[in-house]
Design a protein around this motif. Sequence first.
Motif, PDB file in Angstrom:
ATOM      1  N   PHE A 197      13.230   6.852  95.660  1.00  0.00           N
ATOM      2  CA  PHE A 197      12.840   6.646  97.051  1.00  0.00           C
ATOM      3  C   PHE A 197      11.912   5.442  97.123  1.00  0.00           C
ATOM      4  O   PHE A 197      10.854   5.432  96.509  1.00  0.00           O
ATOM      5  CB  PHE A 197      12.114   7.873  97.617  1.00  0.00           C
ATOM      6  CG  PHE A 197      13.033   9.019  97.909  1.00  0.00           C
ATOM      7  CD1 PHE A 197      13.821   9.022  99.038  1.00  0.00           C
ATOM      8  CD2 PHE A 197      13.117  10.101  97.048  1.00  0.00           C
ATOM      9  CE1 PHE A 197      14.679  10.069  99.317  1.00  0.00           C
ATOM     10  CE2 PHE A 197      13.961  11.168  97.317  1.00  0.00           C
ATOM     11  CZ  PHE A 197      14.752  11.151  98.455  1.00  0.00           C
ATOM     12  N   THR A 222      20.474   0.987 102.330  1.00  0.00           N
ATOM     13  CA  THR A 222      19.537   1.844 101.598  1.00  0.00           C
ATOM     14  C   THR A 222      18.775   2.805 102.504  1.00  0.00           C
ATOM     15  O   THR A 222      17.988   3.604 102.026  1.00  0.00           O
ATOM     16  CB  THR A 222      18.506   0.985 100.832  1.00  0.00           C
ATOM     17  OG1 THR A 222      17.803   0.168 101.771  1.00  0.00           O
ATOM     18  CG2 THR A 222      19.177   0.120  99.776  1.00  0.00           C
ATOM     19  N   LEU A 248      16.140   4.339 100.145  1.00  0.00           N
ATOM     20  CA  LEU A 248      16.497   4.543  98.746  1.00  0.00           C
ATOM     21  C   LEU A 248      16.522   3.209  97.999  1.00  0.00           C
ATOM     22  O   LEU A 248      16.596   2.151  98.607  1.00  0.00           O
ATOM     23  CB  LEU A 248      17.870   5.198  98.666  1.00  0.00           C
ATOM     24  CG  LEU A 248      18.053   6.436  99.548  1.00  0.00           C
ATOM     25  CD1 LEU A 248      19.500   6.832  99.614  1.00  0.00           C
ATOM     26  CD2 LEU A 248      17.192   7.561  99.051  1.00  0.00           C
TER      27      LEU A 248
END
Length: 93
Positions: A29, A79, A50
């Motif tokens: 993360f 992401t 991410l």
Amino acid sequence: KSDSDTYSCDIGDAQSRAKLTVQETPVLFKQELQNEEAKEGKQVRLTCELSKPGTPVKWMKGDTVLFASEKYELKQHGTVAELIIRDVKPVDA
């Protein structure tokens, strides 16, 4: 990872071979979920980022897996993964 294989260099009378193994980097993360407050009847958006685009995300409320519906909208762009909860009620906390 899909590049893992045996490669060769061929010069006609001889060949040289090598095996390539690509190790996947773990997904982390970059930005975790943040606590939110919302007024009843409003909409709330939960977002996380991410380290690797296209990583499958599973959204959960407690132990229950959430799926796209009138109540929940699940989005993923590169992401960034988002969960939009519509018409929040106290039971959504």
